[in-house]
Each structure stands twice: as structure tokens, then as C-alpha cells.
Design an enzyme around this catalytic site. Structure first.
Site, mmCIF file in Angstrom:
data_model
loop_
_atom_site.group_PDB
_atom_site.id
_atom_site.type_symbol
_atom_site.label_atom_id
_atom_site.label_comp_id
_atom_site.label_asym_id
_atom_site.label_seq_id
_atom_site.Cartn_x
_atom_site.Cartn_y
_atom_site.Cartn_z
ATOM 1 N N HIS A 132 0.864 -1.182 0.000
ATOM 2 C CA HIS A 132 0.000 0.000 0.000
ATOM 3 C C HIS A 132 0.904 1.236 0.000
ATOM 4 O O HIS A 132 2.004 1.197 0.556
ATOM 5 C CB HIS A 132 -0.830 -0.069 1.286
ATOM 6 C CG HIS A 132 -1.932 0.924 1.412
ATOM 7 N ND1 HIS A 132 -1.707 2.241 1.732
ATOM 8 C CD2 HIS A 132 -3.277 0.793 1.298
ATOM 9 C CE1 HIS A 132 -2.869 2.882 1.807
ATOM 10 N NE2 HIS A 132 -3.849 2.023 1.547
ATOM 11 N N ASP A 209 2.690 -4.371 8.025
ATOM 12 C CA ASP A 209 1.486 -3.561 7.832
ATOM 13 C C ASP A 209 0.300 -4.510 7.995
ATOM 14 O O ASP A 209 -0.008 -5.302 7.101
ATOM 15 C CB ASP A 209 1.533 -2.939 6.430
ATOM 16 C CG ASP A 209 0.204 -2.306 6.021
ATOM 17 O OD1 ASP A 209 -0.793 -2.431 6.754
ATOM 18 O OD2 ASP A 209 0.176 -1.692 4.933
ATOM 19 N N GLN A 212 -4.876 -4.962 6.974
ATOM 20 C CA GLN A 212 -5.863 -5.809 6.317
ATOM 21 C C GLN A 212 -5.966 -7.187 6.962
ATOM 22 O O GLN A 212 -6.669 -8.056 6.466
ATOM 23 C CB GLN A 212 -5.462 -5.951 4.840
ATOM 24 C CG GLN A 212 -6.589 -5.932 3.856
ATOM 25 C CD GLN A 212 -7.546 -4.767 4.036
ATOM 26 O OE1 GLN A 212 -8.658 -4.944 4.512
ATOM 27 N NE2 GLN A 212 -7.133 -3.574 3.652
ATOM 28 N N LYS A 235 -10.610 -0.378 10.371
ATOM 29 C CA LYS A 235 -10.723 -1.580 9.544
ATOM 30 C C LYS A 235 -11.041 -2.822 10.373
ATOM 31 O O LYS A 235 -11.181 -3.914 9.844
ATOM 32 C CB LYS A 235 -9.448 -1.782 8.742
ATOM 33 C CG LYS A 235 -9.306 -0.691 7.670
ATOM 34 C CD LYS A 235 -8.181 -0.934 6.717
ATOM 35 C CE LYS A 235 -8.123 0.223 5.726
ATOM 36 N NZ LYS A 235 -7.011 0.102 4.795
ATOM 37 N N CYS A 373 -4.759 2.640 -3.631
ATOM 38 C CA CYS A 373 -3.506 3.097 -3.008
ATOM 39 C C CYS A 373 -2.347 2.135 -3.282
ATOM 40 O O CYS A 373 -1.464 1.957 -2.432
ATOM 41 C CB CYS A 373 -3.650 3.307 -1.497
ATOM 42 S SG CYS A 373 -4.812 4.596 -1.076
#
Ligand SMILES: *Cc1c(COP(=O)(O)O)cnc(C)c1O
Length: 415
Positions: A132, A209, A212, A235, A373
Site C-alpha cells: 500500500h 502492515d 488488512q 478496519k 492506493c
């Protein structure tokens, strides 16, 4: 529906879960809302909305400073939330949990503190092709400032990370590996523990990261072995404007501060400032107290349902969606990794993804269209944009059927 017949005893009760999300009762263009844009942000259960409401109606006060009762209550709730987050990702110590605005700020914090102290001219930071922008641009800024450079591990056509290529990029100049746990475009679940093993063997820290991942599977930062892990509250059914940076204590202790201000100091004179202990050292200014309390409510909600059950349910739904989408003439999935979670990106003939999104909206179906993104990844996939349906625990097979039927009509219109 027929699925009730074979539902295992410990399966998720989706009908009951849906009742917890007031927004899902909405109609859009006269059709029931089918919300499939969960990779952009998730909807909030009543428990989160109530926690925010309760905080502002009954507990609002600043934390850590007051001697009065309200401030004490706000502080207790704030501290309890940090412990909830610690447990949620199984960090060893609550001091390793830093509240930030979101994944983006968490990664920027590491780039601007750890990165500025540890990365120099000629050094390298290893990323992957599926990152991302939030896990690219902060490193690019750092590299430009320091004369360092980015190295990018490639992916296969199916959207899997080339682990062998990533390993080949690791060398004496590598200062960090920064990698998505789950790709927000491909749905690929990266083998983080394996990546950490390769990096650790060479003394290289790993930042993950996790934006998600945390809503879709159990995450255990100690089992992964990573040094930093960032995620966003919004999220994982929580509010916007709140997120978490986990960092291993030795690293957080050694890093310079990020922003300076109130709440973050030990003592201040005009000559010199000493800083508060972890994690306050990185939390300058009045924090997003309501956000933290809302995030804790969201974490309580998903852990109450059970991340294992959520993962199993979504895995099944993702497999169902994958085969249902395959029946749409002209549709091609971008991202067919073996280990995939909750994200389905696709192109449909020559139809522009924005047109797909607009037509589906008329049917009440919310998906996303664009580069998500991930412009470098779009280039790698050879497409300017994709359409993306992304799942959460409240989505159903019936909703997938609605999506597929609508896509079939899109295909016919553009034939
Ligand atoms: C959403 C997302 C981000 C950015 O999260 P913010 O909440 O916008 O800070 C970073 N990485 C991935 C994989 C994402 O899905």
C-alpha cells in the site's frame, strides 16, 4: 437458505451478527445495502457506537492529568484499552502498544524515529510489489533524506510473494523489511513468520502492515516474531482516527521521540527535556481518548465472536465468492494466491472499473474501483485499476449472489 442445514455447531450466526450493525438495515437506491467495501473501512457494531456515546455522555475528561473523578474514569478506560489491544495481538507488554491515528501514522512514526536514527547513505529497505502507498511513501521520504534506497521483492502472476527473491535482496546494507500481512488488493496472506525468520537470521528487523489482517484472522505478534506491527481501528469495526503501532520494547526504548508536546515528557526546562517512559514517550498531546475506547469495544466485539470463527467463515465465503465470480463471463480475478483472505479484485472485459462500481451502486452494492492506493502493484498487474469486493464477518452468500447477478448485468450492458 440451505446453508442452515449443514452449519456446524460453532459456526458464526451471521443473521444475529447483522443485527448488531445498524447501518446494514439501510437501503441504497431502494435496494438493500450490500456492503462489500470492507478493505476501505468496516461498519461499526452498536457496541462501538454505544461506547463512544457513553464516553461522551458520561466519562469525557482528559486523561493522565486530572485528580478529579471523571479524569480518573477516563484514564482507567484508556489504560484498560491498551491492555485489551495487548491481549488482542498477544504483545508481551502493554508498554509495547502505542496509540496512533492509524496504520499510516504508525509506519511514519517508525520511519521518522527508528528510520532516521538507523538508516544512512547506501542503506537499503526491502519492500514488496504489493505494498500500500502507506508502506512505500514513508520509506521513500526517508530514503531521499538519507541517500538510502528501496529494494522491491517481486510477486508471481498469481499475486504471491517471491520469497526466494526477497531473500536474495537481503544483505549487509538491508536495514529493514517492511511487508503487508495481507494485501488490500490481492488478498494474499504473506508468510510473515517465514519472512521474519529469513530477516532475523541476518539481524534485520521486520515491520508488518497489518491493516488488512487484524479483522480477519487471529494475530499473534510474538508468534510472528516481527519487530513492528501497525493497524487501523476503522478496519477492525472501530472508529476512524485511531490505530496501533506495536513495537518490540528494546526498539521502542532505543528510538528517538516522534512528536513533542504534553503528556509525553518527564520534565521540561528551556535547556532540556526528558521524556516519559513507554508508551507515553510517543503519544504527545491529548490522545484520541474516545477513539481508543471505541477501538477497545471493537476488539471486545471481534474477540467475543472469535477470530478463529471469523477467519473460518470468511475463508468459506471467499471461496464461495471466488467460484461464483468465475461464472461471470469476461471476469478475471487479479490475485489468486493459495493463501488468500477476504479480498477479491477483478477486471471485467473492457469495462472500466469505475463504471462497474457506479452500476453496482444502483443495485445497492458497494464495492471499490481504482488503484486502491497501490499504483506500483497496478503497474505490475498491467491494469490501470481494478474493481474490488472485500468481505467482513457480516457478509453473506446471498450478498455474493446479488453481486454476481449485478455483474452479469454489467457484462450484458457492455457487450
Ligand atoms: C487501509 C490500509 C492502509 C492504510 O490505513 P489507514 O487507516 O489509511 O492509515 C495501509 N495498508 C493497507 C494494507 C491497508 O489496507
Amino acid at each position: 437458505m440451505a446453508s442452515v442445514v449443514s452449519a456446524p455447531r460453532d459456526a458464526l450466526n451471521v443473521a444475529a451478527i447483522r443485527q448488531d450493525f445498524p447501518i446494514l438495515r439501510q437501503r441504497v437506491h431502494g435496494k438493500p445495502l450490500v456492503y462489500l467495501d470492507n478493505a476501505a473501512t468496516t461498519q461499526k457494531p452498536q457496541a462501538v457506537i454505544d461506547a463512544l456515546q457513553r464516553y461522551y455522555s458520561e466519562e469525557n475528561a482528559n486523561v493522565h492529568r486530572g485528580v478529579h473523578s471523571l479524569s480518573g474514569r477516563a484514564t482507567d478506560a484508556y489504560d484498560a484499552a491498551r491492555e485489551d489491544v495487548r491481549r488482542f495481538i498477544n504483545a508481551a507488554d502493554a508498554r509495547e502498544i502505542v496509540f496512533v491515528r492509524g496504520t499510516t501514522e504508525g509506519i511514519n512514526l517508525v520511519a521518522q524515529t527508528w528510520g532516521r536514527a538507523r538508516v544512512g547513505a547506501g542503506d537499503e529497505i526491502v519492500l514488496t510489489e504489493m505494498e500500500h502507498h502507506s508502506n512505500i511513501v514513508p520509506w521513500q521520504i526517508l530514503c531521499e533524506e538519507k541517500g538510502a534506497r528501496l529494494r522491491v521483492a517481486p510477486i508471481t502472476d498469481a499475486g504471491e510473494l517471491r520469497l526466494d527473491e526477497l531473500e536474495r535482496l537481503l544483505n549487509a546494507r538491508t536495514r529493514l523489511v517492511a511487508v503487508a500481512h495481507v494485501s488490500n488488493v490481492l488478498g494474499t496472506v504473506n508468510p510473515v513468520a517465514e519472512i521474519v525468520r529469513l530477516a532475523r537470521a541476518r539481524g534485520i528487523p521486520v515491520l508488518v502492515d497489518g491493516a488488512q489482517a487484524v479483522a480477519h484472522m487471529p494475530v499473534d505478534v510474538q508468534a510472528l516474531g516481527c519487530d513492528f506491527y501497525a493497524f487501523s481501528g476503522h478496519k477492525v469495526l472501530g472508529p476512524t482516527g485511531i490505530g496501533v503501532l506495536y513495537g518490540r520494547r528494546e526498539l521502542l526504548e532505543a528510538m528517538p521521540v516522534y512528536q513533542g508536546g504534553g503528556g509525553q515528557i518527564g520534565s521540561v526546562t528551556f535547556d532540556r527535556t526528558t521524556y516519559a517512559p513507554l508508551p507515553y514517550k510517543y503519544e504527545a498531546g491529548t490522545p484520541n481518548i474516545a477513539g481508543v475506547i471505541g477501538l477497545a469495544a471493537a476488539i471486545d466485539y471481534v474477540t467475543g465472536v472469535g477470530l478463529d470463527r471469523i477467519a473460518a467463515y470468511e475463508r468459506d465465503l471467499c471461496a464461495y465468492a471466488t467460484s461464483a465470480l468465475a461464472d461471470v463471463p469476461g471476469l478475471r480475478l487479479t490475485g489468486t494466491a493459495r493463501d488468500r483472505a477476504s479480498v477479491l479484485s477483478f477486471v471485467l472485459g473492457d469495462v472500466h472499473p469505475h463504471d462497474i462500481g457506479t452500476i453496482l451502486d444502483r443495485e445497492g452494492v458497494a464495492i471499490r474501483a481504482g488503484h486502491h492506493c497501490c499504483q506500483p502493484l497496478m503497474r505490475r498487474l498491467g491494469v490501470p485499476a481494478t474493481a474490488r469486493a472485500s468481505l467482513a464477518l457480516y457478509n453473506t452468500r446471498q450478498e455474493i449472489d446479488t453481486l454476481v447477478a449485478a455483474l452479469q448485468r454489467v457484462g450484458e450492458v457492455f457487450e
